[in-house]
Design an enzyme around this catalytic site. Sequence first.
Site, PDB file in Angstrom:
ATOM      1  N   ASN A  75      34.316 -75.033   7.844  1.00 34.69           N
ATOM      2  CA  ASN A  75      33.078 -74.636   7.189  1.00 34.69           C
ATOM      3  C   ASN A  75      33.345 -73.660   6.041  1.00 34.69           C
ATOM      4  O   ASN A  75      34.488 -73.296   5.767  1.00 34.69           O
ATOM      5  CB  ASN A  75      32.108 -74.048   8.225  1.00 34.69           C
ATOM      6  CG  ASN A  75      30.667 -74.391   7.919  1.00 34.69           C
ATOM      7  OD1 ASN A  75      30.263 -74.437   6.770  1.00 34.69           O
ATOM      8  ND2 ASN A  75      29.888 -74.626   8.965  1.00 34.69           N
ATOM      9  N   HIS A 105      52.250 -56.799   7.907  1.00 30.06           N
ATOM     10  CA  HIS A 105      52.747 -55.685   7.101  1.00 30.06           C
ATOM     11  C   HIS A 105      53.288 -54.586   8.010  1.00 30.06           C
ATOM     12  O   HIS A 105      52.862 -54.462   9.158  1.00 30.06           O
ATOM     13  CB  HIS A 105      51.617 -55.110   6.236  1.00 30.06           C
ATOM     14  CG  HIS A 105      50.956 -56.128   5.386  1.00 30.06           C
ATOM     15  ND1 HIS A 105      51.408 -56.466   4.139  1.00 30.06           N
ATOM     16  CD2 HIS A 105      49.879 -56.922   5.606  1.00 30.06           C
ATOM     17  CE1 HIS A 105      50.646 -57.407   3.618  1.00 30.06           C
ATOM     18  NE2 HIS A 105      49.696 -57.699   4.499  1.00 30.06           N
ATOM     19  N   GLY A 132      32.108 -68.841  13.914  1.00 30.78           N
ATOM     20  CA  GLY A 132      31.992 -68.143  12.641  1.00 30.78           C
ATOM     21  C   GLY A 132      32.494 -66.707  12.710  1.00 30.78           C
ATOM     22  O   GLY A 132      32.255 -65.991  13.675  1.00 30.78           O
ATOM     23  N   THR A 155      44.246 -61.814  19.135  1.00 29.40           N
ATOM     24  CA  THR A 155      45.513 -61.107  18.982  1.00 29.40           C
ATOM     25  C   THR A 155      46.611 -61.669  19.875  1.00 29.40           C
ATOM     26  O   THR A 155      47.771 -61.293  19.719  1.00 29.40           O
ATOM     27  CB  THR A 155      45.342 -59.610  19.327  1.00 29.40           C
ATOM     28  OG1 THR A 155      44.930 -59.494  20.695  1.00 29.40           O
ATOM     29  CG2 THR A 155      44.303 -58.952  18.420  1.00 29.40           C
ATOM     30  N   ARG A 170      39.125 -61.580  24.613  1.00 29.91           N
ATOM     31  CA  ARG A 170      39.463 -61.648  26.029  1.00 29.91           C
ATOM     32  C   ARG A 170      38.912 -62.950  26.597  1.00 29.91           C
ATOM     33  O   ARG A 170      37.852 -63.426  26.178  1.00 29.91           O
ATOM     34  CB  ARG A 170      38.838 -60.482  26.811  1.00 29.91           C
ATOM     35  CG  ARG A 170      39.311 -59.119  26.359  1.00 29.91           C
ATOM     36  CD  ARG A 170      40.707 -58.848  26.910  1.00 29.91           C
ATOM     37  NE  ARG A 170      41.116 -57.491  26.605  1.00 29.91           N
ATOM     38  CZ  ARG A 170      42.210 -57.171  25.937  1.00 29.91           C
ATOM     39  NH1 ARG A 170      43.009 -58.112  25.489  1.00 29.91           N
ATOM     40  NH2 ARG A 170      42.526 -55.915  25.710  1.00 29.91           N
TER      41      ARG A 170
END
Length: 179
Positions: A75, A105, A132, A155, A170
């Site tokens: 989208n 980084h 989204g 993550t 989670r």
Amino acid sequence: MLAGAPYDPGDATLVAIRRKAQGLMRAYNQTIDGDAARAAVMGDLLGSWNGAVIRAPFHVDYGAHIHFEPGCFVNFNCVILDVCEVRIGARTQIGPNVQILTADHPRDPELRARAQEWGRPISIGADVWIGGGAIILPGVTISDGAIIGAGAVVTRDVPAGATVVGNPARILPKTDGQG
């Protein structure tokens, strides 16, 4: 860079590849659904396009390191930073404003000042739904059939069929009627 080793983003070769990608993105983002030019641009920009439906605007670093399998939908306003490979499985659906970020980084400000970067690849399985505003961070693998809730910051790896939400994302416990 593709191997995840530190690299200089100002390297002339990398700058030239990004400039080419920027020109292709500009051309693509000025088209509308149904324009014949879209297929040619995506074929030149992406490593593997396979007819993915990608709504403009669409933003990448290099493009050549992004691989879509057939039947994907992306989208509006998707950002894919592809300093490493991004592989997206068949029939995966990506909501608006999603960010898929392989770039990383240094955490130490002195090291950041040296302008070195690195990345880790991202793999997204088949039949995944990414809501989204979700953000997928470097090195993550999302397995087949997973659901990434809107606004989730992923993550860690996501197992097959799991639903993840939140920041950091989670896994939601499975209940009747829920994937």
